[in-house]
Structure formats: C-alpha cells, structure tokens
Design a protein around this motif. Structure first.
Motif, mmCIF file in Angstrom:
data_model
loop_
_atom_site.group_PDB
_atom_site.id
_atom_site.type_symbol
_atom_site.label_atom_id
_atom_site.label_comp_id
_atom_site.label_asym_id
_atom_site.label_seq_id
_atom_site.Cartn_x
_atom_site.Cartn_y
_atom_site.Cartn_z
ATOM 1 N N LEU A 1 39.064 48.141 45.561
ATOM 2 C CA LEU A 1 39.221 47.571 44.226
ATOM 3 C C LEU A 1 39.630 46.104 44.302
ATOM 4 N N GLY A 2 40.562 45.801 45.208
ATOM 5 C CA GLY A 2 41.011 44.417 45.354
ATOM 6 C C GLY A 2 39.915 43.491 45.829
ATOM 7 N N ILE B 1 36.582 44.002 45.764
ATOM 8 C CA ILE B 1 35.492 43.927 44.788
ATOM 9 C C ILE B 1 35.891 43.040 43.604
ATOM 10 N N GLY B 2 37.135 43.188 43.135
ATOM 11 C CA GLY B 2 37.601 42.367 42.013
ATOM 12 C C GLY B 2 37.606 40.890 42.345
ATOM 13 N N LEU B 3 38.150 40.534 43.506
ATOM 14 C CA LEU B 3 38.174 39.128 43.901
ATOM 15 C C LEU B 3 36.768 38.620 44.213
ATOM 16 N N ALA C 1 34.019 39.604 42.764
ATOM 17 C CA ALA C 1 33.351 39.363 41.481
ATOM 18 C C ALA C 1 33.818 38.047 40.865
ATOM 19 N N ALA C 2 35.129 37.781 40.974
ATOM 20 C CA ALA C 2 35.658 36.527 40.437
ATOM 21 C C ALA C 2 35.115 35.318 41.194
ATOM 22 N N ALA D 1 37.949 33.115 44.893
ATOM 23 C CA ALA D 1 38.040 33.698 43.550
ATOM 24 C C ALA D 1 38.573 32.682 42.553
ATOM 25 N N PHE E 1 46.010 35.356 41.854
ATOM 26 C CA PHE E 1 45.129 36.158 42.708
ATOM 27 C C PHE E 1 45.789 36.456 44.049
ATOM 28 N N LEU F 1 47.085 40.243 43.929
ATOM 29 C CA LEU F 1 45.953 41.025 44.413
ATOM 30 C C LEU F 1 45.876 41.049 45.939
#
Length: 733
Positions: A375-376, A378-380, A382-383, A564, A677, A681
């Motif tokens: 999750l971490g 993928i989230g970063l 995407a950013a 990110a 971030f 994260l």
C-alpha cells in the motif's frame, strides 16, 4: 561515542551555570558582531561555466561601464481610452517621468520611448527602459523606492503605469510564516510533553541556535560577500533541526526518568543515546547542505555552507545546553507518562497498562508487513507519476500573480509588442580574431533573421575598438516557453558554423538565456549531487547501524518520497490540480532549483527521523530483543516524538504556501508534502514493514566489514558499565 556523550551530558548537567554562561556569551558576541558589522548588500550573482555568464564577462571587458549584468526595469505606459501615447499631454508626462527615472545614483541609463522607438504599433502603449549599474540582487532599496515613486507620479498624471524587470525583485518577507510555524510548534510540543516547561526547552534552544547562526552570518556578510539572502535558508533549516534535536534529547530524558534513573544519570544517558542519533543525523544534514557546492553556483554554495554551520550549532546546543537547562528545571520536568499540574497532572491515567498508539501501529505492521509495504509503495508510486512530465525553468514576471505590477507590466508589453518582447536575447559577437569584423557582425544578423520564432533582429552595435558587437533578438514566443529555449540553442548552433567561416565567436546571453543556462546547470548537477549526498550518507549509516540493508532501505525510501513530492508539485504548479485551493494563479514550469533543493533539505530531515527511529530499534535488538519485537519497541519509544517533529516541520513549511511569490509558495508546498510523505508513509509504514520482513537479516554485516568499521556505539551498549550504580536495562521489555 555513547560513553563520551554520556560524560558530556552529565558534565553539562552538573556545570549548568558554566555551560549556560558560554552559550549566552556566544549569543551576545554574535549579536554585537552583527550590530557593529558594516551593512552588506545582497550577494553578487554569477554562474561560472555557462555561456550566458561568459558573454556577461566579455561585455564587461569590451564595453566598460555598460553594466551588462546590471538590473533592468521597464516602466510601461498605457494611454487613457481613446488617446494615444503620442498625444502632447501624455508625451509630456512620460518625458517628465523619464527625467525623474534618470536621477538615481545607481542608474546607468534611461531610454526615452520616443527616441528609442519604444511605442507600440497601435500607439496606445509605450515603455521606458532603465538600466542600473548593479545587479537586481545588489540594488539598494532606495533605488527601488525611487522607481516606484516615478511610476506613481505618472499615474497621477492620468496614465496607466506598471513596472516590470528584475529591478523590483527583492527577498520575500517570511517573518509571519515563521511566527505561525513557531506557534504551531509550541502547541505540538506542549501536547507531546504534557508540560509547558519541557515544551519550552526545544523552542528556546532552537531560537538561540538560529540567533547565533544568523547573527554570525550577518557579521561576516560584508567580508565574505554572503548577502542578506544567505540567512534565509540558514534560519529555516536551523529552526527545523534545532527543534527536532532538542525534542529528541528531552523526550529520551523523560523516558530515562520513567525508568527510575536519577536526574543527572538520565541526562547523561539521554545525551549518550539520543545524542548519538542527533550527531549522526546532523552529519547527514551537513553533508546534504555542503554538497550543494557541486552545483558550482557560488551563491548556492554559500547558502549551503552557512546553513550547515547553523545545523552544527544546533547539534552542539542539543548536546550541552539542553542537559544544562534540564539541570535548572529539576523536578519540574516530569518522567514520561506524567503531566504537570497545569495540564492536569496528578490524575490517574485511564488504562495505564494499555499500549500507546505507536506500539499498536507497529504491532499491526509487524503482523501485516506485506500489505502495508504494498500500500505504501503503490501510494507513493501513484503520487510520483506526474514527475515523469516534469518541466524545469526559472520564474519570470509572467509567473507572478495578476495583482502585482510586474505581471501587469508583462501583460501590457505582450499586448503592445508581442509575448517575446518580455524576454529579448542579447547576442554578443566577438570578432577580435576575425579578418573582417564588420562582415562577421552582418553575417550573424542575417543568419539569425532566417531562424524560426524570430520577430526582430536589431543592427549590430559595436564597441569603440570595433572588435565586439551586440545584437538584440526578440523572439515570437514568451520567455519561459520551450520554443524560446529552442531558439537559443538554434542561435548557438549557428554560432558554431559562423565561427568556422569568419573566425568570430557568437555568445547568447540576457536574462532569458541566463535562466535557460541555470536550469540546465542545475539539471546536470542533480544526479552527481544525489550520488554524492546519498553515497556519503549511506556510508555514514552503515557505521551507525552496522548493517548494509538498513541504510539501503533508508536511501531507497527517501528517493521514493522525493519522487512522490515532485509529482505532487508538478500536479499542482504545472498541471493546475488544486491550484485554486493553493491560490496558484499561473501554472507553468517547475522552478529549476526545486529538485536539487528538495533533495538537499528533505534528505537531511528524512535521515533525522530514520536515525532516531531505527537507532531505538537497533538498541533494543542489541540488548537482546527479537527483530520483530525490536521494531515494536522502537515505535513505543520513538513514534510519538517523530510524529511531533514531522508535524512541526510540516507546519513551518506550510506557512510559506501563503506567500504571494510563486517560488516561495512552491518551495513551501514541496517541502511540506515531502516531509509528510517521508515521515508518515516511508518512516512510519514502509520502514517497519521492510524490517519485519527482513527479520534478523536486516542487521547483517559482512564480518570483514564489521572488523573494518569503527564501533561508534550509537545504541549505548557501553553505558551498561558507565555508571556502576545504574544496573537497570536501557530498554524495558
């Protein structure tokens, strides 16, 4: 190292009067030096190695007194509706203004619109060019005030008047935003410590450190050509790390008191353990700031070294003045878990045996490391996607808010003369080695006229010796456009052919060309700078953690958070997402200094959190805990203080988002989102997840490397025998 710092902490606690006197004397000495030092203007700006700078240097030699890199201003006039600038009344008002503009001591020349063909084709817009003897960064405030006053007098005569150019550029005022940041820091510290006194120590010592650092810079500004802008970065970073480092020491002191230690021993152990983390965290920040010298822009180098000096002062204050102040406070600073009476102390806490939030979160991550890690990342990731569309450039008047006179002048010139008129190019032809300089000048002009995106090419203006000439080229596109950048490169490519044919050298300069060259120089320096900073910090962290994988994970996590953050900056300032919320009036290229600036500042702060959080885990592991439990222990003791430090930094940087200057707004947003971030994260999610997956392998180190590395004992193993009367374990399992 832990044992040495332990002794320093105890000595400072016992000799608190002497330690406090030394720091007060240093602050006084720096203040007196700053007050008595001769006033210094802003530092001179040069970019060695660029073509634009070579052209400026050549003009200084061949056109003495020309002030080629001097500040410029364009006073733009617009006639009332239905009138022309050539009308007698309007012409008289303009000529009076031109005379007033030429009266300043720093003014080199003023071009009259009517003799210099500076009236637009429709006759409603005209401009007067003002050339100064010094650069915009060195211009005195009195000259700027005179420029504004002359414009106002023309407005009083009934004309619309706006002023553009770098003569109005000044360092933005940031005092209010710093006050907001300090206020938020105070609130967070009070909540973190539950004590007004304990919360006051980090603020007090940070302000003392910044005071000494900035006063020293001011005292040396004239002698070292530091200038008034050098202290900006030093005060911002000094305040940030000063609060962080003191926060770490005070937090560890209260934890040691909760273990049942005597106050002097607790102060020594706080400095020996958390102080070791502070030393190495400070070293990473210093490396990042001093490393800015690889860019080879003198002003940036001086800013980095000055800020690094302020960071070094913050480290020394945390190691000496904090334990001295704790000695003065005595029993007024409560052990961890207790609050002062003013904040409700004395009451029995609810669920005294319940794990704190950091423990509960770390336990969850250790149980679900794969899910948290995915999750971490993928989230970063995407950013970071918008960062692939990153376009770099330097801001001009077209990026200013529409409420500013610079932006309105920019728009008026675009209306009257075309958008490219805001960024003319100066072509310098060095024909000293040519057999026919005059023919060379003519050939250059003819070749440039044949290029795309060229509106006007002025006749060559030679110097007295006739061996060098200048040609002004007006592009069709605006200064910050990719088309104008292509034109600059096209002229330079033509110059190479002309050099072979005529023996002359063609150089392109001017503010637009200088911006392009600076952007390219910063872009070229980014990878070497990143390799230098991350490489040196990687070696340093191997010594700290006695591990290869932990420093590697720290560096990769930092790169992920920076990418990110750059993606977020592109989305807001280049694409325009949430631009209304951020009050971004004009989107465009991201400031070319932004990536390298973010790498330097964010890397230092990120390693602060990494070192403090992971040294607690390393400490627990060395003292016998299993890897997974060591992660939980590190969070139990460190999550609260790292969270508080990150919130404080985010608040300090977010205060700059409200600035009217697009550059300051961008820096504030970029640093705030990067800290968010990285702290929440990367350090609080990805780091524990990776350590949980690696288990004991996280602390693996080849035997040959283990023997070769010095044992700095950051985890405080040597403190077990430092005080025979203190037999308790440093970490309560």
């Amino acid at each position: 190292m832990a044992t040495f710092l332990y002794k320093i902490g105890r000595l400072a606690f016992r000799r608190r009067h002497f330690v406090a006197l030394i720091w007060v004397a240093l602050l006084t000495l720096a203040g007196v030096g700053a007050a008595s030092a001769p006033a210094a203007g802003n530092t001179s700006f040069s970019v060695p190695g660029t073509e634009a700078q070579k052209a400026f240097d050549l003009l200084e030699q061949r056109f003495p007194g020309m002030s080629a890199d001097g500040a410029t201003a364009r006073v733009v006039f617009k006639a009332p509706k239905g009138e022309k600038m050539t009308d007698a009344v309007n012409k008289a008002a303009v000529e009076k203004t031109v005379k007033e503009l030429g009266s300043g001591s720093e003014v080199a020349s003023v071009a009259d619109p009517y003799t210099g063909h500076a009236v637009g084709k429709h006759g409603t817009i005209a401009y007067a060019s003002v050339k100064y003897k010094v650069s915009g960064m060195e211009l005195e405030d009195s000259s700027r005030d005179a420029l504004k006053a002359a414009a106002q007098h023309a407005r009083d005569a009934g004309l619309t008047v706006e002023v553009g150019g770098d003569a109005l550029n000044a360092t933005p005022e940031t005092g209010s935003s710093e006050i907001i940041g300090i206020a938020v820091a105070a609130v967070v510290l009070v909540i973190t410590f539950g004590s007004l006194l304990a919360a006051g120590f980090p603020l007090l010592t940070a302000l003392i450190g910044v005071g000494i650092g900035v006063s020293t810079i001011t005292a040396l500004a004239n002698a070292l050509d530091l200038g008034s802008t050098t202290s900006t970065l030093a005060s911002m970073i000094g305040l940030a790390v000063g609060i962080d480092y003191a926060l770490f020491i005070v937090s560890r002191y209260r934890a040691e008191l909760a273990e049942g230690r005597e106050r002097e021993d607790a102060a020594g152990r706080a400095v020996g353990t958390a102080g070791s983390a502070v030393v190495f965290a400070g070293l990473t920040v210093v490396i990042a700031l001093v490393g800015l010298s690889v860019v080879n822009i003198p002003m940036l180098t001086k800013m980095g070294i000055a800020a690094a000096g302020t960071v070094a002062i913050a480290v020394l204050i945390a190691l000496t003045l904090i334990p001295a102040l704790l000695g003065y406070a005595g029993r007024k600073v409560k052990p961890a878990g207790e609050k002062s009476k003013l904040l409700g102390g004395g009451r029995t806490p609810k669920n005294p045996g319940r794990p704190n939030m950091g423990t509960r979160w770390a336990s969850f991550v250790v149980r679900r490391p794969v899910a948290v890690l995915l999750l971490g990342v993928i989230g970063l990731g995407a950013a970071a996607i918008p960062a692939a569309s990153l376009e770099l450039g330097l801001p001009d008047d077209g990026s200013q808010p529409v409420s500013t006179t610079q932006r309105r002048a920019y728009d008026l010139l675009s209306e009257g003369f075309g958008p490219g008129f805001n960024g003319p190019l100066m072509v310098v032809v060095d024909a000293k080695d040519s057999t026919d300089p005059k023919a060379a000048f003519g050939k250059v002009g003819d070749e440039i006229k044949g290029l795309k995106d060229v509106v006007t090419v002025t006749p060559a203006t030679p110097n007295k010796a006739g061996d060098t000439a200048t040609i002004t080229v007006v592009p069709r596109s605006k200064p910050s456009s990719a088309t104008t950048e292509d034109l600059v490169h096209a002229i330079r490519d033509k110059g190479a052919d002309i050099a072979r044919d005529t023996g002359s050298t063609v150089l392109v300069t001017g503010s637009t060309a200088m911006n392009i060259d600076v952007s390219q120089k910063l872009n070229d320096a980014l990878l070497p700078y990143l390799a230098l900073v991350v490489g040196l910090a990687f070696l340093l962290l191997i010594v700290v953690f006695r591990s290869v994988l932990v420093p590697l994970k720290a560096a990769l996590g930092f790169l992920l958070s920076v990418m990110a953050a750059l993606g977020a900056v592109v989305a807001v300032f280049q694409w325009g997402w949430l631009s209304g919320l951020m009050n971004v009036e004009q989107t465009g290229p991201v400031m070319s200094m932004m990536p390298i600036f973010m790498v330097g500042v964010v890397f230092g702060l990120a390693m602060d959190y990494e070192v403090f959080l992971v040294t607690r885990m390393r400490e627990a592991y060395v003292h016998g805990e299993k890897p997974g439990q060591a992660v939980v222990t590190g969070f139990r003791h460190g999550a609260r203080v790292v969270t508080a430090a990150a919130v404080i930094m985010i608040a300090v940087f977010s205060g700059f988002i409200g600035s009217s200057e697009s550059m300051v707004k961008m820096i504030g947003f970029g640093l705030a989102i990067a800290v968010f971030f990285d702290a929440f994260l990367v350090r609080m999610a990805i780091v524990p997840a990776v350590l949980a997956l690696l288990g004991q392998r996280a602390w693996w180190l080849p035997k040959w490397l283990d023997r070769a590395l010095p044992n700095v004992d950051v985890e405080g193993e040597g403190l077990r025998t430092a005080d025979p009367g203190a037999e308790k374990e440093l970490v309560r399992t």
